[in-house]
Design a protein around this motif. Structure first.
Motif: not given
Ligand code: GLV
Ligand code: GLV
Length: 330
Positions: A83-86, A91-92, A317-320
């Motif tokens: 995933i392109d997390v950045e 894009k929130n 609960q679990t966010i990157v």
């Protein structure tokens, strides 16, 4: 009011998704063992508020730019290099993973792979199954001991620490290398921090559990394998691209190292004609680190809970991407 639309990129069991299904309009890619084609993923992304993805789905800027309503991507894995997390953060879009719930299960598999490689369990089981067991013989499929040897863990996060815990039962010396020190592993398990070079030069078992990042890509390469003991066994249960596979193949063929246990590959799935599969001293598994029924169901439920949280304007609960902001909240 229109229900949010959630696309799940594989068929998951009802008992895992049932609760979410009551709250949203949920569509699943109708296959369990085949990844959703890129064009269908793009088409679904255009419509959806949430995506439940597999590590085999690439969620890049093209997908994100095509998904004007997307609020959350819940990945069925602890790793999120697909995933392109950045860009998602820009894009929130919340990116969620499944840490913690798979730690013990993945550590079990990693240690099992170490044992299978060292004691040649797959070769041995194949010999029996193929009717080639002629007699008990003094050195039949003699492997290497595990107990009292030195394990070197590269990537001492929760899974690494849990592998180390298993190693204590085998009275192993435990070395580790990590970006930061893990004082819990040092104090409670007697793990010793050392430089990457010291670790690969000293360990009998080098166990790779580091996430795939720009820094760790090709971390294990020709130069690295050359530094290892000739008796060393290399185990990879993180991500394939952390290893230069050609260099690994050469190291195994030339006897620079003794064996490899691999749960992950540069490109997955690998074909039966993959060069590494021609080698007897390789144990290859189809990326099953967290694959116990219990844990996979728990991971699926966690993904669904995270999606539900974001869609109901709560914190998952679990966010990157911790920078993600709840909408409607100042
Ligand atoms: C599996 O590889 C995971 O990241 O959970
Ligand atoms: C092995 O089975 C032994 O008895 O040594």
């Amino acid at each position: 009011m229109k229900k949010p639309y959630v696309f799940v990129t594989r068929t998951l069991p009802k008992k895992a998704i049932g609760q979410l299904q009551q709250l949203v309009e949920l569509k699943m890619w109708p296959k369990e063992d085949v990844a959703v084609p890129r064009d269908i993923l793009l088409e679904e992304a255009r419509k959806c508020d949430a995506l439940l993805t597999m590590l085999s789905d690439k969620i890049d800027s093209t997908i994100i730019d095509n998904a004007p309503n997307l609020k959350v991507v819940a990945n069925l894995a602890v790793g999120f290099d697909n995933i392109d997390v950045e860009y998602a953060t820009e894009k929130n879009i919340a990116v969620c993973n499944t840490p913690d719930v798979l730690t013990d299960t993945t550590a079990d598999l990693t240690f099992g792979l170490l044992m299978a490689t060292s004691r040649r369990l797959i070769e041995a089981a194949d010999l029996v199954r193929e009717g080639k067991w002629k007699s008990w013989s003094p050195l039949l499929l003699a492997g290497q001991d595990i107990h009292h040897k030195t394990i070197g863990i590269v990537g001492m996060g929760k899974i690494g620490e849990t592998v180390a815990k298993r190693a204590t039962g085998f009275e192993m010396d435990i070395l580790y290398h990590n970006r930061s020190r893990n004082s819990e592993a040092e104090n409670q398990l007697g793990a010793k921090y050392c430089s990457f070079d010291d670790l690969i030069e000293t360990a009998d078992f080098i166990v790779c559990l580091t996430p795939l990042t720009t820094e760790t890509r090709n971390l294990f390469n020709a130069a690295t394998f050359k530094k290892m003991k000739r008796s060393a066994i290399f185990i990879n249960a993180s991500r394939g691209p952390v290893v230069d596979e050609k260099a690994l193949y050469n190291a195994l063929v030339t006897g620079e190292i003794a064996g490899a246990g691999l749960d992950v590959f540069e490109v997955e799935p690998i074909n039966a004609d993959h060069p590494l599969l021609t080698l007897k001293n390789v144990v290859a598994l189809p990326h099953i680190g967290s694959s116990s029924t219990e844990t996979r169901i728990t991971m699926m439920r966690l993904c669904c809970d995270n999606i539900e949280a974001v869609l109901t304007n709560n914190i998952p609960q679990t966010i990157v991407n911790k920078e993600w902001k709840q909408s409607g909240v100042n």
